[in-house]
Write an enzyme that holds these catalytic residues in place. Structure first.
Site, PDB file in Angstrom:
ATOM      1  CG  ASP A   1      -2.120   0.886   1.087  1.00  0.00           C
ATOM      2  OD1 ASP A   1      -2.199   1.271  -0.123  1.00  0.00           O
ATOM      3  OD2 ASP A   1      -2.912   1.111   2.072  1.00  0.00           O
TER       4      ASP A   1
ATOM      5  CG  HIS B   1      -3.802  10.542   3.101  1.00  0.00           C
ATOM      6  ND1 HIS B   1      -4.984  10.281   4.018  1.00  0.00           N
ATOM      7  CD2 HIS B   1      -2.922   9.464   3.250  1.00  0.00           C
ATOM      8  CE1 HIS B   1      -4.547   9.363   4.931  1.00  0.00           C
ATOM      9  NE2 HIS B   1      -3.479   8.762   4.433  1.00  0.00           N
TER      10      HIS B   1
ATOM     11  CD  GLU C   1      -6.410   4.783   5.123  1.00  0.00           C
ATOM     12  OE1 GLU C   1      -5.560   4.199   4.105  1.00  0.00           O
ATOM     13  OE2 GLU C   1      -5.743   5.468   5.977  1.00  0.00           O
TER      14      GLU C   1
ATOM     15  CD  GLU D   1      -5.398   2.744   0.061  1.00  0.00           C
ATOM     16  OE1 GLU D   1      -4.736   2.276  -0.561  1.00  0.00           O
ATOM     17  OE2 GLU D   1      -5.115   3.130   1.506  1.00  0.00           O
TER      18      GLU D   1
ATOM     19  CG  ASP E   1      -5.749   0.645   3.934  1.00  0.00           C
ATOM     20  OD1 ASP E   1      -5.719  -0.667   4.380  1.00  0.00           O
ATOM     21  OD2 ASP E   1      -4.899   1.383   4.358  1.00  0.00           O
TER      22      ASP E   1
ATOM     23  NE  ARG F   1      -8.006   6.412  10.139  1.00  0.00           N
ATOM     24  CZ  ARG F   1      -7.132   6.230   9.139  1.00  0.00           C
ATOM     25  NH1 ARG F   1      -5.688   5.656   9.129  1.00  0.00           N
ATOM     26  NH2 ARG F   1      -7.624   6.248   7.758  1.00  0.00           N
TER      27      ARG F   1
ATOM     28  CD  GLN G   1      -3.273   3.867  11.103  1.00  0.00           C
ATOM     29  OE1 GLN G   1      -4.296   3.819  11.070  1.00  0.00           O
ATOM     30  NE2 GLN G   1      -2.290   4.481  10.146  1.00  0.00           N
TER      31      GLN G   1
ATOM     32  CE  LYS H   1      -3.418   1.761   7.561  1.00  0.00           C
ATOM     33  NZ  LYS H   1      -4.312   2.780   6.786  1.00  0.00           N
TER      34      LYS H   1
ATOM     35  CB  THR I   1      -7.794  -4.842   2.557  1.00  0.00           C
ATOM     36  OG1 THR I   1      -6.831  -4.636   3.489  1.00  0.00           O
ATOM     37  CG2 THR I   1      -7.260  -3.874   1.409  1.00  0.00           C
TER      38      THR I   1
ATOM     39  CD  GLU J   1      -7.154  12.322   4.724  1.00  0.00           C
ATOM     40  OE1 GLU J   1      -6.538  13.270   4.090  1.00  0.00           O
ATOM     41  OE2 GLU J   1      -7.322  11.068   4.494  1.00  0.00           O
TER      42      GLU J   1
END
Lengths: 433, 433
Positions: free
Chosen positions: B141, B148, B214, B216, B248, B252, B255, B268, B272, B378
């Site tokens: 990834d 970002h 996420e 992607e 993804d 948080r 992480q 993560k 996925t 975000e």
């Protein structure tokens, strides 16, 4: 909650001798019975095992009826990797290992006295070539030596506070590249990459100037949990097939420039070497020992009792081309802060599915003193204290033509068994890069 | 040194119409011809493609002789994944795609007027179930959206200096977990894990409190280089088969506590998701655009000319259980700082071997303004600015029962084609964890 009651496994009986001659210093007595894949002098690929210097073609042994009564598919050993065999689970591994121990027991004439069969089944190690034992699924590399993490933290961050706050709570690890895992003996190309020379502004691309090895071990799993499920730590031992030596080749300048904020990437992914014979966890049972005391006490999902570390003597040597090798590290797997069972329970704790032929590396295995550090980064303290080879030359990091040899063995007052070697020679970067 | 001269590919002719009805807003006009794997209402697994709402059984099409003259093995489409087909290389993909375009051209009666064959080959999308299109090898990834990386750096590090010094020099990426890559529609269990609540000393284990997506995209490769060799950037386009949407999923809090110093791991690896239809790079050719200017100029091995980004409109929606969905992000792949060609050249620059059915994710695709951010982290600025759903409820992060839906399409004045959807519903953590 003991991780695994020490089951009486007859194949481990230290009194058993084989009718195949085994030297006292061999890694492969009849109590080992590791599994690997080789190609015979007749160009046949087979799954095999090894006693002393004799490699045993398990497909031939099976075809000739020696596994009668053991429930095995016909082609289980006629494979170019161990994935299907590992996928069959612990009951199968144990039944096969026990039967092999019986067949090669010095008192068992069945194959011993059958010259024709012996010729079909047995090969001298010089007449075969070892192949990758598994088709690797996922590869994780942990960071479970507290001494290694302390050394790295001292070198790159803060000698006063070398360990990050999470270290004693969580088995830190990262996903590695599985495509570039190769078998012992494969040449290792010095990788090129981006690096920023300390104190200079310029960023350049070229062959790494700080080629390193990392002395590690790794365990290999069978399929365990479905995605979304976890594995209680007390059940993890059911899913570990065996262990190998692992060299996590590293390019320190590439790694230093790329690793923030997402971790190691191209500084590692150019190659990882493993030893060819997978030594089963069953064979390693007699060498279980207590791990270091864990303070703070781990969270319940990582809590274990009993002997969960393994007493495995490890060494790394460097052999300059055409010269004598020098031992540069002697350490032991028993130093690891996090056990293999904690690593596996942690990996699955978020519901991540554990698959057949996954590889889980220990991270560099450093011991507490100098002489027991498992990488050049630590041995030479990032190049500041070069070491001498036997030919008088210095090493800060590895040179082209250097061969790195990892070795590992267990020994108690009754038996010795081991992993053989994991070796790789550094080759120059391909022309034009 | 243009990465890939824009070849005249007949299957891309925007004037061509199919005898299969296609709505003007469909993602699957005859100019798309994506590849996927599905199980038919007759319980047969096949490789297929799609035009409008009609799914086409390529194994049946092949068996009935429609690929005569195209050099294909007999069972190339009778597979439960696309790996062998992708491994065959670009010449095969193009020949097959061109032939499919011809067969379904409105002026070609060969299948159009053969009712019996149509019945054997064509299925309504409601009557099939999509399966994972590939058996994933390695998964990387990247982190190639500068916006970002800037947002994340501002939230977690320093709003004055959000980008790390390496960002504009090197396509940052990390290895991901391939075993937990699942197809769109698979339920996503909220993972449990270790986390440290900000400001509190206590470390706890439990279901994540900051479940995120996420947005992607990812590209899928065919086997390219041997270990130790590199791929010149001008040749990278030969090895990219196609692209999919990728979510993804991220926890948080897990992480944040685990990621130093080795990067994302269990935050993560629990899941996925990818969209089921792989849209070929050939189909995306008409939508190549200039990427953002790169300053500083990349090192030679990453230097490219020509149009190397792709104009793909992307969106993410959240649909609370039983409620209407709300679009929470609209962005575009064209914003990416590092192109797919730079990513692939970089991945192979240390000699790492690129394999068939590797997946390379873009990293979260955020645009320059609010409303174009590709993650809840975000969008809500780490939970500080909750957003409203259509049912009036707030979201800092995702709740159980929420479905996240990613969509992507390309459009010019002549055609529109797209990726369909990539969706996943958040399920509660399994009992007892």
């Amino acid at each position: 909650m003991s991780n695994s009651p020490i089951v009486k496994i007859s194949a481990n009986d230290p009194k058993r001798k084989s009718w195949i001659k085994v030297n006292s210093y061999s890694d492969f007595p009849i109590q080992n019975i590791p599994f690997g894949v080789f190609i015979t002098k007749h160009d046949v690929i087979t799954i095999g095992t090894r006693i002393g210097k004799t490699c045993i073609d398990l497909a031939a042994l099976h075809q000739l009826g020696y596994f009668e009564g053991v429930p095995l598919t016909e082609d289980i050993f006629m494979q170019d990797n161990l994935n299907d065999f590992i996928d069959d689970g612990r009951k199968t591994w144990r039944a096969v290992r026990n039967r092999i121990a019986e067949i090669f027991d010095e008192n068992n004439p069945i194959l011993r006295d059958n010259e024709k069969h012996r010729e079909e089944i047995l090969f001298d190690e010089k007449d075969i070539e070892m192949l990758m034992p598994i088709s690797v699924n996922d590869y994780t590399d942990f960071y479970s030596s507290k001494e290694h993490a302390t050394n790295v933290g001292s070198i790159f961050r803060d000698p006063e506070n070398p360990l990050l706050p999470n270290y004693l709570h969580i088995p830190i690890g990262y996903h590695g590249r599985s495509s570039s895992i190769v078998i012992s003996g494969t040449g290792i190309r010095r990788p090129a990459g981006q690096r920023k020379t300390n104190g200079k502004k310029e960023i350049t691309f070229g062959p790494t100037k700080s080629m390193d090895f990392e002395l590690e071990m790794a365990f290999i799993t069978t399929g365990a949990n479905k995605l979304g499920n976890t594995i209680p730590i007390g059940e993890t031992d059911q899913y570990i097939f065996g262990m190998v030596l692992l060299n996590d080749w590293s390019a320190r300048d590439i790694q230093a420039w790329e690793y923030a904020p997402l971790g190691p990437f191209l500084g590692k992914s150019f190659a990882t070497s493993i030893s060819p014979w997978i030594v089963t966890m069953d064979a390693l049972q007699p060498f279980r020992v207590d791990g270091p005391e864990q303070d703070p006490k781990p969270l319940p999902y990582l809590r274990q009792t009993g002997k969960n570390n393994y007493d495995i003597n490890l060494s790394a040597s460097i052999k300059p081309k055409g010269k004598q090798e020098a031992v540069v590290c002697e350490t032991n797997l028993k130093h690891m802060y996090w056990s293999v069972y904690q690593q596996l329970a942690h990996q699955a704790s978020n519901g991540c599915n554990i698959c057949t032929a996954d590889i889980y590396g220990s991270g560099t295995i450093s011991g507490p003193e100098k002489g027991s550090f498992g990488s050049m980064l630590e041995i030479t303290w990032n190049g500041k204290e070069p070491i001498k080879m036997k030919d008088g030359t210095d090493r800060k990091f590895l040179k082209n033509g250097d061969t790195v040899i990892l070795r590992g063995y267990c020994k108690n007052d009754k038996i010795r068994l081991g992993f053989g070697e994991c070796r790789g020679i550094i080759k120059k970067t391909k022309e034009g890069i």
